[in-house]
Scaffold this motif. Structure first.
Motif, PDB file in Angstrom:
ATOM      1  N   LEU A  14     -37.177  21.166 -36.214  1.00 39.95           N
ATOM      2  CA  LEU A  14     -36.591  21.641 -34.957  1.00 39.95           C
ATOM      3  C   LEU A  14     -36.669  23.163 -34.846  1.00 39.95           C
ATOM      4  N   ASN A  15     -36.290  23.845 -35.894  1.00 44.17           N
ATOM      5  CA  ASN A  15     -36.323  25.305 -35.847  1.00 44.17           C
ATOM      6  C   ASN A  15     -37.754  25.810 -35.683  1.00 44.17           C
ATOM      7  N   GLN A  16     -38.702  25.174 -36.352  1.00 36.10           N
ATOM      8  CA  GLN A  16     -40.095  25.603 -36.231  1.00 36.10           C
ATOM      9  C   GLN A  16     -40.605  25.398 -34.814  1.00 36.10           C
ATOM     10  N   GLU A  34     -39.160  21.719 -22.870  1.00 34.44           N
ATOM     11  CA  GLU A  34     -39.156  21.351 -24.291  1.00 34.44           C
ATOM     12  C   GLU A  34     -38.117  22.155 -25.072  1.00 34.44           C
ATOM     13  N   LEU A  35     -37.988  23.432 -24.753  1.00 31.34           N
ATOM     14  CA  LEU A  35     -36.975  24.267 -25.418  1.00 31.34           C
ATOM     15  C   LEU A  35     -35.572  23.707 -25.196  1.00 31.34           C
ATOM     16  N   ALA A  36     -35.286  23.354 -23.956  1.00 35.04           N
ATOM     17  CA  ALA A  36     -33.964  22.795 -23.639  1.00 35.04           C
ATOM     18  C   ALA A  36     -33.728  21.506 -24.434  1.00 35.04           C
ATOM     19  N   GLN A  40     -31.072  21.143 -27.546  1.00 36.06           N
ATOM     20  CA  GLN A  40     -30.023  20.120 -27.489  1.00 36.06           C
ATOM     21  C   GLN A  40     -30.070  19.251 -28.747  1.00 36.06           C
ATOM     22  N   LEU A  41     -31.268  18.877 -29.187  1.00 36.28           N
ATOM     23  CA  LEU A  41     -31.402  18.099 -30.422  1.00 36.28           C
ATOM     24  C   LEU A  41     -30.835  18.868 -31.615  1.00 36.28           C
ATOM     25  N   ARG A 177     -40.015  12.413 -34.499  1.00 32.77           N
ATOM     26  CA  ARG A 177     -40.865  11.935 -33.402  1.00 32.77           C
ATOM     27  C   ARG A 177     -40.986  12.993 -32.306  1.00 32.77           C
ATOM     28  N   SER A 178     -39.884  13.664 -31.996  1.00 27.37           N
ATOM     29  CA  SER A 178     -39.897  14.710 -30.964  1.00 27.37           C
ATOM     30  C   SER A 178     -40.770  15.879 -31.402  1.00 27.37           C
TER      31      SER A 178
END
Length: 192
Positions: A14-16, A34-36, A40-41, A177-178
């Motif tokens: 996620l951070n990457q 995608e950033l949003a 949120q994730l 997956r995201s």
């Protein structure tokens, strides 16, 4: 055009991916969306980690309390059992309700609870009654109630811990997956 190399999913995908999206914000029409989503994730992961840590701590605390209660219950059981043996011996018919302690002294918590309850019945059946019959009964009932509560609390905390772990596994899979989906989307948009 600068080549962008995306590694296979890192320990913290996620951070990457968020960092990459922020860097490519001006080049990707879907970057904000995608950033949003990934932000949120990430917030959900942070909340889930807190819940997981809290559930684990609660389970460990409940388990420690149960073990402490089991030790006290075992001591009481052994003490009262010896009082009964001293009063009536082991030949009395009511004695069949009482179980011997295992050789290793390790009963399961529920076995110990059942044995405390059986011993309370035996104490009631002894005639003439033990001199401290009422006090012994009160101690046995109190200890049985405490142990029953400790067992239930440990089981409740264990169930919660497992539920939170299952949610954590599902969320981690969703993050992976995201990550892969967004990574593929970036690669496709930038032309490989």
């Amino acid at each position: 055009m600068t080549a962008i190399i995306l590694q296979t999913p890192p320990a913290d995908p996620l951070n990457q991916i968020i960092t990459l999206l922020e860097q490519l914000r001006n080049r990707l029409p879907f970057a904000e969306e995608e950033l949003a989503y990934h932000t949120q994730l990430r917030a959900m992961v942070a909340e889930q980690q807190e819940q997981s840590a809290a559930a684990l701590a609660a389970w460990r605390t409940a388990l420690a309390r149960r073990w402490e209660c089991e030790v006290q219950a075992q001591r009481l059981y052994t003490h009262v059992r010896q009082q009964v043996i001293d009063a009536v011996g082991t030949d009395a018919p009511c004695w069949q309700l009482v179980e011997e302690s295992p050789a290793d002294g390790a009963w399961m918590a529920t076995d110990l609870l059942n044995n405390l309850r059986r011993l309370a019945i035996v104490v009631d059946l002894i005639q003439p009654a033990l001199p401290s019959h009422k006090a012994i009964q009160a101690e046995l009932q109190t200890m049985a109630a405490r142990l029953a509560h400790a067992i239930q609390e440990t089981e409740r905390c264990e169930e919660e811990r497992r539920r939170v772990q299952a949610e954590q596994r599902m969320l981690n899979e969703l993050c992976q997956r995201s990550y892969r989906r967004t990574r593929q989307r970036i690669v496709t948009h930038l032309g490989g």
